[in-house]
Design an enzyme around this catalytic site. Structure first.
Site, PDB file in Angstrom:
ATOM      1  N   TYR A  60       6.836   5.076  -7.017  1.00 47.57           N
ATOM      2  CA  TYR A  60       7.798   3.977  -8.099  1.00 47.57           C
ATOM      3  C   TYR A  60       8.842   5.426  -8.325  1.00 47.57           C
ATOM      4  O   TYR A  60      10.138   4.480  -7.652  1.00 47.57           O
ATOM      5  CB  TYR A  60       7.399   3.503  -9.128  1.00 47.57           C
ATOM      6  CG  TYR A  60       6.596   2.086  -8.466  1.00 47.57           C
ATOM      7  CD1 TYR A  60       5.113   2.299  -7.214  1.00 47.57           C
ATOM      8  CD2 TYR A  60       6.900   0.322  -8.928  1.00 47.57           C
ATOM      9  CE1 TYR A  60       4.837   1.620  -7.603  1.00 47.57           C
ATOM     10  CE2 TYR A  60       5.963  -0.232  -8.569  1.00 47.57           C
ATOM     11  CZ  TYR A  60       5.566  -0.217  -7.417  1.00 47.57           C
ATOM     12  OH  TYR A  60       4.422  -1.274  -6.917  1.00 47.57           O
ATOM     13  N   ASN A 118       0.925  -8.440 -10.187  1.00 46.56           N
ATOM     14  CA  ASN A 118       1.519  -9.537  -9.302  1.00 46.56           C
ATOM     15  C   ASN A 118       0.785 -10.695  -9.462  1.00 46.56           C
ATOM     16  O   ASN A 118      -0.230 -10.533 -11.334  1.00 46.56           O
ATOM     17  CB  ASN A 118       0.869  -9.186  -7.799  1.00 46.56           C
ATOM     18  CG  ASN A 118       1.817  -8.475  -7.197  1.00 46.56           C
ATOM     19  OD1 ASN A 118       2.822  -8.220  -7.075  1.00 46.56           O
ATOM     20  ND2 ASN A 118       0.953  -8.082  -6.166  1.00 46.56           N
ATOM     21  N   HIS A 130      10.475  -6.801  -3.246  1.00 47.67           N
ATOM     22  CA  HIS A 130      10.092  -7.374  -4.497  1.00 47.67           C
ATOM     23  C   HIS A 130      11.691  -7.199  -4.758  1.00 47.67           C
ATOM     24  O   HIS A 130      12.531  -6.948  -6.096  1.00 47.67           O
ATOM     25  CB  HIS A 130       9.484  -6.670  -5.509  1.00 47.67           C
ATOM     26  CG  HIS A 130       8.100  -6.548  -5.557  1.00 47.67           C
ATOM     27  ND1 HIS A 130       7.780  -7.260  -5.893  1.00 47.67           N
ATOM     28  CD2 HIS A 130       7.117  -6.046  -4.954  1.00 47.67           C
ATOM     29  CE1 HIS A 130       6.286  -7.378  -5.587  1.00 47.67           C
ATOM     30  NE2 HIS A 130       6.277  -6.778  -5.284  1.00 47.67           N
TER      31      HIS A 130
HETATM   32 FE1  HDD Z   1       4.716  -2.209  -5.168  1.00 49.23          FE
HETATM   33  C1  HDD Z   1       8.007  -2.211  -6.428  1.00 49.23           C
HETATM   34  C2  HDD Z   1       3.555  -4.602  -7.584  1.00 49.23           C
HETATM   35  C3  HDD Z   1       2.063  -1.880  -4.492  1.00 49.23           C
HETATM   36  C4  HDD Z   1       6.162   0.612  -3.620  1.00 49.23           C
HETATM   37  N1  HDD Z   1       5.932  -3.149  -6.901  1.00 49.23           N
HETATM   38  C5  HDD Z   1       6.996  -3.681  -6.604  1.00 49.23           C
HETATM   39  C6  HDD Z   1       6.965  -4.093  -7.895  1.00 49.23           C
HETATM   40  C7  HDD Z   1       6.350  -4.852  -8.378  1.00 49.23           C
HETATM   41  C8  HDD Z   1       4.975  -4.540  -7.468  1.00 49.23           C
HETATM   42  C9  HDD Z   1       5.764  -6.352  -9.060  1.00 49.23           C
HETATM   43  C10 HDD Z   1       8.625  -5.116  -8.694  1.00 49.23           C
HETATM   44  C11 HDD Z   1       8.806  -4.170  -9.513  1.00 49.23           C
HETATM   45  C12 HDD Z   1       9.820  -4.619 -10.358  1.00 49.23           C
HETATM   46  O1  HDD Z   1      10.303  -6.239 -10.663  1.00 49.23           O
HETATM   47  O2  HDD Z   1      11.501  -4.129 -10.022  1.00 49.23           O
HETATM   48  N2  HDD Z   1       2.977  -3.221  -5.537  1.00 49.23           N
HETATM   49  C13 HDD Z   1       2.503  -4.051  -7.078  1.00 49.23           C
HETATM   50  C14 HDD Z   1       1.361  -4.127  -6.883  1.00 49.23           C
HETATM   51  C15 HDD Z   1       1.021  -3.659  -5.635  1.00 49.23           C
HETATM   52  C16 HDD Z   1       1.927  -3.008  -5.444  1.00 49.23           C
HETATM   53  C17 HDD Z   1       1.336  -5.145  -7.630  1.00 49.23           C
HETATM   54  C18 HDD Z   1      -0.818  -3.001  -5.438  1.00 49.23           C
HETATM   55  C19 HDD Z   1      -1.537  -3.181  -6.049  1.00 49.23           C
HETATM   56  N3  HDD Z   1       3.940  -1.044  -4.482  1.00 49.23           N
HETATM   57  C20 HDD Z   1       2.949  -0.727  -3.522  1.00 49.23           C
HETATM   58  C21 HDD Z   1       2.090   0.208  -3.294  1.00 49.23           C
HETATM   59  C22 HDD Z   1       3.133   1.039  -2.965  1.00 49.23           C
HETATM   60  C23 HDD Z   1       4.576   0.643  -3.444  1.00 49.23           C
HETATM   61  C24 HDD Z   1       0.788   0.538  -2.570  1.00 49.23           C
HETATM   62  C25 HDD Z   1       3.650   2.197  -2.347  1.00 49.23           C
HETATM   63  C26 HDD Z   1       2.922   3.247  -1.838  1.00 49.23           C
HETATM   64  N4  HDD Z   1       6.608  -1.279  -5.393  1.00 49.23           N
HETATM   65  C27 HDD Z   1       6.886  -0.175  -4.290  1.00 49.23           C
HETATM   66  C28 HDD Z   1       8.063   0.674  -4.508  1.00 49.23           C
HETATM   67  C29 HDD Z   1       9.268  -1.435  -5.302  1.00 49.23           C
HETATM   68  C30 HDD Z   1       7.886  -1.399  -5.692  1.00 49.23           C
HETATM   69  C31 HDD Z   1       9.232   1.071  -2.727  1.00 49.23           C
HETATM   70  C32 HDD Z   1      10.284  -1.520  -4.586  1.00 49.23           C
HETATM   71  C33 HDD Z   1      11.329  -1.284  -5.974  1.00 49.23           C
HETATM   72  C34 HDD Z   1      10.673  -0.294  -6.627  1.00 49.23           C
HETATM   73  O3  HDD Z   1       8.892  -0.454  -6.203  1.00 49.23           O
HETATM   74  O4  HDD Z   1      11.005  -0.291  -7.486  1.00 49.23           O
HETATM   75  O5  HDD Z   1       8.402   1.668  -4.990  1.00 49.23           O
END
Ligand code: HDD
EC number: 1.11.1.6
Length: 746
Positions: free
Chosen positions: A406, A192, A119
């Site tokens: 997160y 999402n 993202h």
């Molecule tokens: Fe995630 C970012 C949505 C599963 C780990 N995720 C992130 C963002 C969105 C989502 C919208 C961007 C937020 C922003 O605008 O700053 N992610 C989802 C959805 C998931 C999902 C809807 C499943 C239903 N994500 C998911 C899993 C993991 C992560 C299973 C880790 C175990 N996601 C992250 C992250 C991020 C992230 C690596 C990257 C940047 C951040 O968090 O702030 O921690």
């Protein structure tokens, strides 16, 4: 300024804002909801502007230049020259003592923070949320109790796989993350634009993300799922099948953020004041309906305007066409959690709306662009673990992993544990009354001798809050189980909802899915094509056959159908975008083709009709400047053909005026323009001599005896009826029945 701070913070902590001109009468009727007056906002106490409390609270941190400001260093020393460094002699080396040079360069060298691992590319806006009726019967969450209360929100949309500098219009899932600044703390709904996810257990997330991101040896392809690593992964992880269907569908190529649905995906809990828990799925329903681009358009846009989505959101808000969604809830009683034949804790499953209807409970409006991309959109930190009393987690194993990831990510990305003090992340209610201290970039100056719980020196302050005082308590879920590393057998059906999705698509949507799989698989190694075809055979035989035909491959024997109880429904009409709303042209863009000698009156008439309906119209011509006209006032050109291609617009109009039309007919860019709009199924209208343009380029017959292709409109003059027909056609979005007849090169 510092003296104003306490007063300002006190003001912004008053978070219950009553909308004095709110005519909402508590009914759940759409017409009534649309007539609801916007909530009255409160003035900021610094500059008197009218804004929401979160936006006002950030005023203290905003920096503007005003007349007479002089350049200073970060230490406040006035600078006489920051364009020449200090040298030892006119032609000599730069001196180490040049603190002005060193400060400027050092700050620049440290400007970047790690981009989000996923993202990374996003755009965001401020706004507010308002519940239609009290939801006290199902949740004690304070922001869901009172229809007259507005809750500020900040929403960030994103693509998932691409780098921060990649394009908006790629085939991808879109992030839809909402931060509600409630008076009980921040609630982040990090969702999402698709209701399910690729994997069931968070421990697979690094593998999935590694496989979909550019391949590690050469960092290709950028922002694309069409490569070996992803298909190697998904063909071994059949739980991805349902989400792969969504990824190949039109949902992955949205027209704009404001035409996307949003989903919380996981099953959450809502807890009411009596402590009763119910399961819930969160939905965002866009006011403008769900609409998509077509794939060819996406690819071209990625080059011609990689900011297509963020620009559209920015310009809509600046024009006062605010983005709007309604919040919907699917409520499942605790006793019904196993009733639907699949596990509601499995994030690869959706609850069909036909089984559990979505109840519309409130609306969200995005009405203010950020002031600064980095300070707000980049530094905003969403945490799935940010919940408030009245909302709780479920045991969805994907969600459980996200609760860890997160916070961990923000610590790295934003450099330490004080990221909650960044202006965009600060709650608008008291949030620092605890004994956490210090850490990098700590801004709070905690006063007093004690920094531990439980102290007697400071009378035990701050004290723990009781539930009656709003203290958060986790839902008391009964658990009696063995500790296991594994997955429940209720998660083992990986295909029935992929089939449900396919069955629910219209013929046009199905053909787009077939094309998308064919496109992607044509780019991967043969072994992955074959493995994916086997997987698709388990979804639907026709789907697999059509993709195999496009790839020039033979299908093997169809794998055995999954065993288990048959699904309760086999078609869910609510999944098809064809059943969406098509009643608005708000934020839609119409291109009016013009050249010297064009009918200025027709342009003025049509432009006015488009604008009156909430859209915008631009005159696009071979050159800039003022055009000579055959009738009406001279026309100002908004842009030239090559810089404003048809892919930036939703519809095209060709006015009359014999000379002007002749010039357009002789201009290859203009001819390409209309043909390209045609193959992208866009409405095209022509009046008077403009009709000849359409026959000249082969879109309608010269004799004009044959029926017009769908979505083409002609008239001798721009009458009211013609304008109305065209506006309705723009609201229809696309005319896909041209699909199988389009043989036009463009
Ligand atoms: Fe995630 C970012 C949505 C599963 C780990 N995720 C992130 C963002 C969105 C989502 C919208 C961007 C937020 C922003 O605008 O700053 N992610 C989802 C959805 C998931 C999902 C809807 C499943 C239903 N994500 C998911 C899993 C993991 C992560 C299973 C880790 C175990 N996601 C992250 C992250 C991020 C992230 C690596 C990257 C940047 C951040 O968090 O702030 O921690």
């Amino acid at each position: 300024m510092t003296r104003l701070l306490p007063a300002l913070l006190a003001l912004v902590c008053i978070t219950t804002i009553h909308a004095q001109h709110n005519n909402f009468d508590g009914s759940n009727n759409i017409a009534d909801r649309n007539s609801q007056a916007p909530p009255q906002c409160i003035p900021s106490n610094l500059d008197g502007t009218c804004d929401n409390p979160k936006v006002s609270s950030m005023e203290f941190y905003r920096a503007r230049t005003t007349d007479g400001d002089l350049l200073t260093t970060n230490q406040g020393v006035k600078i006489a020259d920051n364009q020449n460094s200090l040298h030892a002699g006119e032609r000599g080396p730069t001196l180490l003592e040049d603190f002005i040079f060193r400060e400027k360069i050092t700050h620049f060298d440290h400007e970047r923070i790690p981009e989000r691992a996923v993202h990374a590319r996003g755009a965001a806006a401020h706004g507010y949320f308002q519940v239609y009726q009290s939801l006290a019967n199902i949740t004690k969450a304070n922001f869901l109790q009172d229809p007259s209360k507005i809750t500020p929100v900040f929403v960030r949309f994103s693509t998932v796989g691409g780098a921060r500098g990649s394009a908006d219009t790629v085939r991808d899932v879109r992030g839809f993350a909402t931060k509600f600044y409630t008076e009980e703390g921040n609630f982040d709904l990090v969702g999402n634009n698709m209701p399910i996810f690729f994997i069931q257990d968070a421990i697979k997330f690094p593998d999935f993300v590694h496989s979909v991101k550019p391949e590690p040896h050469n960092e290709m392809p950028q922002a694309s799922s069409a490569h070996d690593n992803l298909y190697d992964f998904v063909t071994q992880q059949t739980e991805t099948t349902h989400m792969m269907m969504w990824l190949m569908s039109d949902r992955a190529i949205p027209r704009s953020y404001s035409t996307m649905e949003g989903f919380g995906i996981h099953t959450f809990r809502l807890i009411n004041a009596q402590g009763r828990s119910r399961f819930v799925k969160f939905h965002w329903k866009p006011k403008l309906g769900v609409h998509s681009l077509v794939w060819d358009e996406n690819q071209k846009l990625a080059g011609k305007n990689s900011d297509f989505h963020r620009q559209q959101m920015w310009e809509s808000i600046e024009a006062g066409n605010y983005l709007e969604w309604e919040l919907g809830l699917q409520i499942v009683e605790e006793g019904d959690e196993l009733k639907y034949g699949f596990d509601i804790l499995d994030p690869t499953k959706l609850i069909p709306e036909e089984l559990v209807p979505v109840q519309i409970v409130g609306r969200m409006v995005l009405n203010r662009n950020p002031d600064n991309y980095f300070a707000e959109t980049e530094q905003v930190a969403f945490l799935v673990s940010n919940i408030v009393p009245g909302i709780d987690f479920s045991n969805d194993p994907l969600m459980q992993g996200r609760l860890f990831s997160y916070l961990d990510t923000q610590l790295l990305r934003l450099g330490g544990p004080n990221f909650h003090e960044l202006p965009i992340n600060r709650p608008i209610c008291p949030f620092k009354t605890n004994n956490q201290r210090d850490g990098i970039h700590r801004q709070t100056v905690n006063v007093g001798k004690t920094n531990y719980d439980i102290n007697t020196i400071n009378k035990g302050l701050p004290r723990q809050a009781t539930p009656a005082q709003g203290g958060f308590t986790s839902y008391t879920e009964h658990i009696s189980a063995n500790k296991i590393r594994g997955r429940s057998s209720s998660f083992s059906d990986h295909f029935s909802q992929a089939t449900l999705f396919w069955n629910s698509m219209s013929p046009v949507e199905k053909s787009h899915i077939v094309s998308a799989f064919s496109f992607e698989l044509s780019k991967v190694a043969l072994i992955f094509r074959q493995r994916m075809l086997q997987q698709l055979q388990r979804v639907d035989g026709t789907l697999a056959q059509q993709v195999a035909d496009n790839l020039g491959l033979q299908l093997g024997p169809r794998p055995a159908a999954p065993t288990g109880p048959p699904p309760q429904i086999t078609v869910s009409p609510s999944l098809s975008q064809m059943n969406t709303k098509k009643d608005s042209i708000v934020s839609r863009q119409v291109a009016i083709l013009a050249a010297d000698g064009i009918d200025g009156q027709a342009i003025a008439d049509l432009k006015a009709a488009i604008q009156a309906a909430g859209g915008s119209a631009k005159v696009i011509a071979p050159r800039m400047g003022t055009l000579r006209v055959s009738a009406g006032q001279p026309v100002e050109v908004d842009g030239i053909l090559v810089a404003n291609p048809s892919i930036l617009f939703d519809a095209v109009f060709i006015p009359g005026g014999a000379d002007g039309v002749k010039r357009l007919q002789e201009n290859g860019d203009a001819v390409h323009y209309a043909l390209e709009a045609y193959i992208h199924f866009k409405p095209i209208a022509a009046a008077a001599e403009g009709v000849q343009f359409l026959s000249h380029i082969g879109l309608i017959s010269k004799s004009r005896t044959a029926a017009l292709p769908e979505g083409l409109f002609t008239a001798d003059t721009v009458t009211d009826e013609f304008k109305q027909t065209f506006v309705q056609a723009v609201a229809q979005h696309r005319f896909f029945n041209r699909e199988r007849t389009a043989k036009i090169p463009a």
